[in-house]
Design an enzyme around this catalytic site. Structure first.
Site, mmCIF file in Angstrom:
data_model
loop_
_atom_site.group_PDB
_atom_site.id
_atom_site.type_symbol
_atom_site.label_atom_id
_atom_site.label_comp_id
_atom_site.label_asym_id
_atom_site.label_seq_id
_atom_site.Cartn_x
_atom_site.Cartn_y
_atom_site.Cartn_z
ATOM 1 N N PRO A 22 34.989 35.341 47.558
ATOM 2 C CG PRO A 22 35.363 37.661 47.438
ATOM 3 C CD PRO A 22 35.449 36.489 48.372
ATOM 4 C CB SER A 24 36.311 36.646 39.009
ATOM 5 O OG SER A 24 36.220 37.848 39.700
ATOM 6 C CD GLN A 76 35.092 41.460 46.394
ATOM 7 O OE1 GLN A 76 35.258 41.032 45.255
ATOM 8 N NE2 GLN A 76 35.970 41.300 47.365
ATOM 9 C CB CYS A 106 40.857 42.836 42.187
ATOM 10 S SG CYS A 106 41.024 42.061 40.569
ATOM 11 C CE LYS A 147 39.128 38.189 49.517
ATOM 12 N NZ LYS A 147 39.852 38.319 48.257
ATOM 13 C CG ASN A 208 41.722 34.980 51.671
ATOM 14 O OD1 ASN A 208 42.104 35.742 50.776
ATOM 15 N ND2 ASN A 208 41.261 33.779 51.410
ATOM 16 N N GLY A 209 44.082 33.153 52.585
ATOM 17 C CA GLY A 209 45.243 32.843 51.751
ATOM 18 C C GLY A 209 45.813 31.468 52.032
ATOM 19 N NE ARG A 233 44.211 30.257 45.377
ATOM 20 C CZ ARG A 233 45.459 30.673 45.459
ATOM 21 N NH1 ARG A 233 46.235 30.600 44.412
ATOM 22 N NH2 ARG A 233 45.943 31.180 46.574
HETATM 23 C C1 LIG Z 1 40.020 32.544 40.017
HETATM 24 C C2 LIG Z 1 40.042 33.534 41.131
HETATM 25 C C3 LIG Z 1 39.109 34.548 41.161
HETATM 26 C C4 LIG Z 1 39.115 35.478 42.201
HETATM 27 N N1 LIG Z 1 38.163 36.451 42.227
HETATM 28 C C5 LIG Z 1 38.109 37.325 43.281
HETATM 29 C C6 LIG Z 1 37.091 38.292 43.381
HETATM 30 O O1 LIG Z 1 36.190 38.415 42.541
HETATM 31 N N2 LIG Z 1 37.118 39.117 44.460
HETATM 32 C C7 LIG Z 1 38.082 39.031 45.444
HETATM 33 O O2 LIG Z 1 38.085 39.792 46.411
HETATM 34 N N3 LIG Z 1 39.055 38.106 45.358
HETATM 35 C C8 LIG Z 1 39.082 37.253 44.330
HETATM 36 N N4 LIG Z 1 40.034 36.283 44.289
HETATM 37 C C9 LIG Z 1 40.954 36.146 45.435
HETATM 38 C C10 LIG Z 1 40.362 35.172 46.462
HETATM 39 O O3 LIG Z 1 39.139 35.618 46.971
HETATM 40 C C11 LIG Z 1 41.340 34.921 47.612
HETATM 41 O O4 LIG Z 1 41.578 36.124 48.272
HETATM 42 C C12 LIG Z 1 42.662 34.347 47.138
HETATM 43 O O5 LIG Z 1 42.473 33.343 46.167
HETATM 44 C C13 LIG Z 1 43.462 33.757 48.309
HETATM 45 O O6 LIG Z 1 42.693 32.789 48.991
HETATM 46 P P1 LIG Z 1 42.790 31.211 48.681
HETATM 47 O O7 LIG Z 1 44.245 30.847 48.773
HETATM 48 O O8 LIG Z 1 41.952 30.560 49.757
HETATM 49 O O9 LIG Z 1 42.254 30.983 47.300
HETATM 50 C C14 LIG Z 1 40.076 35.387 43.229
HETATM 51 C C15 LIG Z 1 41.024 34.367 43.193
HETATM 52 C C16 LIG Z 1 41.028 33.440 42.166
HETATM 53 C C17 LIG Z 1 42.047 32.350 42.167
#
Ligand SMILES: Cc1cc2nc3c(=O)[nH]c(=O)nc-3n(C[C@H](O)[C@H](O)[C@H](O)COP(=O)(O)O)c2cc1C
Length: 346
Positions: A22, A24, A76, A106, A147, A208-209, A233
């Site tokens: 997810p 945003s 979510q 969040c 999450k 995740n991450g 991302r």
């Molecule tokens: C722009 C942006 C928006 C995000 N929005 C949400 C969200 O709505 N809900 C959520 O659980 N995590 C949100 N996250 C976190 C991501 O889901 C994820 O946990 C985090 O970016 C780490 O994973 P990644 O390195 O693969 O991006 C957001 C992250 C970013 C960068």
């Protein structure tokens, strides 16, 4: 043995274990559909504030828009009020949600200020009560998941405890972003904490991450023992990552997408945006998307600049074909600025 495997989230059976996070402002229906087409086994709506849904907030309700082609899709929800969450979950399921996920990660100030998102990590018992209330309220075929981050800060890494309490109260899966709330998006992802969560529960754990390459995905699974991975991302403007990760997890080679593949991805994104939002909005939304797709490509800056002048779908299609087709093999930062003007119809 392949690391790409089916994932059973309670009663929901997924063909594979690659999830699109997810995000945003990003994971709208057309973006989710693109991710599904390119190999994500489960996609999520961006976070929806439950109170917003309950009070009929138009934006919140809009976040529940789903398309038949994108299933399975999780919605979510964020909130600390079990009653509001139950009501919002019912609305989401009515609109087609296949899974309900509770946001406990969040880090944004205005969210944690209201005791939602990552602030819930400070009260694991409340998380347990919320999960139990959701589980009791939604139909049995809909999994309730959460999450989390690994903890609020470095002195309170309680991810394993939170996951255990959630499991005891009926959660079907837990996704763990390997950072604390305090870290926001900085520092390293703590794979050892994700491993501790995995060791503490018997429900599926999703790591995740910072998964940006197929090798990162392999490392996440091998070092944590997690059952699946979630990519955020790393998939933005890069939907090929799902297929490439699958290939590597299955022991195959995973080449980077070529120029023609990138052109097709961009064209497909454009078609999905126009189908969801109409041509006028689709062209304008592409200005943001093209930035993601051309990020890091030589000449990408020029490409994005030229895109701003484009007004119609026909011009946009011609422009994409021109840059990716005629100029196959690369972009040129020194491209004459008349280029996009030349493409405009008389
Ligand atoms: C722009 C942006 C928006 C995000 N929005 C949400 C969200 O709505 N809900 C959520 O659980 N995590 C949100 N996250 C976190 C991501 O889901 C994820 O946990 C985090 O970016 C780490 O994973 P990644 O390195 O693969 O991006 C957001 C992250 C970013 C960068």
């Amino acid at each position: 043995m392949t690391l790409y495997r089916p994932l059973h989230v309670g009663p929901l059976h997924l063909d594979g274990n690659l999830l699109f996070a997810p995000l945003s402002g990003v994971s709208t229906s057309p973006v989710r559909k693109l991710a599904r087409e390119f190999g994500a086994n489960l996609v999520y709506s961006e976070m929806v504030k439950a109170q917003g849904v309950v009070h009929g907030n138009i934006k919140s309700r809009h976040y529940l828009d789903m398309d038949p082609d994108e299933h399975p899709v999780g919605v979510q929800l964020a909130d600390a009020d079990a009653g509001a969450l139950v009501e919002a979950a019912h609305a989401a399921i009515e609109r087609g949600a296949d899974l309900i996920d509770l946001n406990c990660g969040c880090p944004v100030k205005k969210v944690v200020k209201t005791e939602c998102g990552a602030a819930l990590l400070k009260d694991p018992a409340l998380i347990g009560r919320i999960i139990a209330a959701l589980r009791a309220a939604v139909p049995p075929h809909i999994p309730v998941t959460l999450k989390i981050r690994v903890g609020w800060d470095s002195s309170s890494k309680n991810g394993p405890e939170v996951a255990h309490i959630a499991e005891d109260n009926g959660a079907a899966m837990v996704t763990v972003h390997g950072r604390t709330r305090e870290q926001l998006y900085s520092g390293q992802v703590d794979l050892s904490m994700i491993r501790l969560v995995k060791e503490r529960v018997s429900i599926p754990v999703i790591g995740n991450g910072d998964i940006l390459t197929p090798e990162d995905a392999k490392r996440m699974i091998s070092e944590t023992g997690c059952d699946g991975i979630m990519i955020g991302r790393g998939a933005v403007g890069n939907p090929w990552i799902f297929g490439r990760i699958r290939a590597v997890l299955e022991g195959r080679h995973a080449p980077e997408p070529g120029v023609e593949e990138k052109r097709r991805g961009l064209v497909r994104m454009f078609a999905l945006l126009c189908a969801s939002h109409g041509d006028y909005k689709g062209v304008r939304m592409m200005r943001k998307f093209v930035g993601w797709f051309t990020h890091g490509i030589p000449g990408g800056k020029r490409f994005r600049g030229d895109m701003m002048e484009i007004e119609s779908p026909a011009e946009l299609s011609a422009f994409i074909d021109f840059r990716f087709g005629v100029r196959m093999g690369g972009f040129d930062e020194d491209e004459p600025s008349e280029m996009s003007a030349a493409l405009k119809p008389e």
